[in-house]
Design a protein around this motif. Structure first.
Motif, PDB file in Angstrom:
ATOM      1  N   PHE A  35      10.356 -84.217  11.520  1.00  0.00           N
ATOM      2  CA  PHE A  35      11.145 -83.169  11.995  1.00  0.00           C
ATOM      3  C   PHE A  35      12.375 -84.081  12.341  1.00  0.00           C
ATOM      4  CE2 PHE A  35       6.787 -82.171  13.296  1.00  0.00           C
ATOM      5  CZ  PHE A  35       6.724 -80.699  12.897  1.00  0.00           C
ATOM      6  N   PRO A  36      13.694 -83.505  11.599  1.00  0.00           N
ATOM      7  CA  PRO A  36      14.965 -84.194  12.033  1.00  0.00           C
ATOM      8  C   PRO A  36      15.338 -83.991  13.211  1.00  0.00           C
ATOM      9  CG  PRO A  36      14.955 -83.084   9.765  1.00  0.00           C
ATOM     10  CD  PRO A  36      13.717 -82.726  10.387  1.00  0.00           C
ATOM     11  N   ALA A  37      16.062 -85.081  14.036  1.00  0.00           N
ATOM     12  CA  ALA A  37      16.706 -84.891  15.276  1.00  0.00           C
ATOM     13  C   ALA A  37      17.485 -83.447  15.244  1.00  0.00           C
ATOM     14  CB  ALA A  37      17.617 -86.108  15.460  1.00  0.00           C
ATOM     15  N   LYS A  56       6.063 -91.117  16.073  1.00  0.00           N
ATOM     16  CA  LYS A  56       7.365 -91.897  16.263  1.00  0.00           C
ATOM     17  C   LYS A  56       8.364 -90.719  16.866  1.00  0.00           C
ATOM     18  CE  LYS A  56       6.854 -95.281  12.644  1.00  0.00           C
ATOM     19  NZ  LYS A  56       7.305 -95.859  11.444  1.00  0.00           N
ATOM     20  N   GLY A  57       9.480 -91.115  17.689  1.00  0.00           N
ATOM     21  CA  GLY A  57      10.548 -90.354  18.123  1.00  0.00           C
ATOM     22  C   GLY A  57      10.070 -89.644  19.300  1.00  0.00           C
ATOM     23  N   ASP A 102      14.680 -88.142  15.625  1.00  0.00           N
ATOM     24  CA  ASP A 102      13.869 -88.091  14.579  1.00  0.00           C
ATOM     25  C   ASP A 102      12.499 -88.053  14.868  1.00  0.00           C
ATOM     26  OD1 ASP A 102      16.141 -87.566  12.801  1.00  0.00           O
ATOM     27  OD2 ASP A 102      16.191 -89.747  11.959  1.00  0.00           O
ATOM     28  N   VAL A 103      11.458 -87.141  14.575  1.00  0.00           N
ATOM     29  CA  VAL A 103      10.176 -87.298  14.892  1.00  0.00           C
ATOM     30  C   VAL A 103       9.174 -87.368  13.715  1.00  0.00           C
ATOM     31  CG1 VAL A 103       8.281 -86.083  16.073  1.00  0.00           C
ATOM     32  CG2 VAL A 103      10.730 -85.900  17.098  1.00  0.00           C
TER      33      VAL A 103
END
Length: 121
Positions: A35-37, A56-57, A102-103
Motif C-alpha cells: 500500500f503506497p504512502a 513494514k510501514g 509505504d506499507v
C-alpha cells in the motif's frame, strides 16, 4: 489523540503486537500486498479488504465518516494489525485507515479470517 487512564492501562490489550512466530502462522491465510504512502486501505462505510497484518510501514487509523474530523485513534506499525469485528461478516468499516508510509502487509480476507479462528483457536 485523546485517551483516558483506562484506555492507556489497556492499550496493549486493545492494540496487541504480534511476534514473528504469530505472523508466520497468519501468512498462510492471506496474501502479501503493498500500500503506497497516502493510499486509503479502508474508508468508513466501505468494505475492508480484510485484516491487515503490518510487516513494514505504518497505518494511521482515524475516526471516519462525514461528521468526523479525522481524529486519530491509533497507528499500527510492524507486528500490529488493522481489523474490526465487522470484517467477519463482510460489513462496512467504521474507521478510515490510511498508509502513513509505504506499507507492506498480509491481507486476510473475511473467509480466511474465519479459517484463522477455527484453525488457530
Amino acid at each position: 489523540m485523546a485517551t483516558t487512564p483506562i484506555m492507556e492501562a489497556r492499550r496493549d490489550q486493545m492494540f496487541p503486537v504480534l511476534d514473528d512466530m504469530d505472523i508466520a502462522r497468519l501468512k498462510r491465510f492471506g496474501e502479501q500486498r503493498l500500500f503506497p504512502a497516502g493510499d486509503f486501505i479502508v474508508k468508513a462505510g466501505e468494505n475492508s479488504p480484510g485484516l491487515v497484518v503490518v510487516l513494514k510501514g505504518t497505518i494511521a487509523v482515524t475516526h471516519g465518516g462525514a461528521f468526523s474530523h479525522g481524529q486519530a485513534i491509533v497507528e499500527h506499525g510492524p507486528g500490529g494489525f488493522l481489523g474490526e469485528l465487522a470484517q467477519l461478516s463482510d460489513r462496512p468499516a467504521l474507521v478510515d485507515a490510511k498508509a502513513a508510509t509505504d506499507v507492506e502487509g498480509v491481507v486476510i480476507a473475511a473467509r480466511g479470517l474465519r479459517d484463522v479462528m477455527v484453525q488457530e483457536a
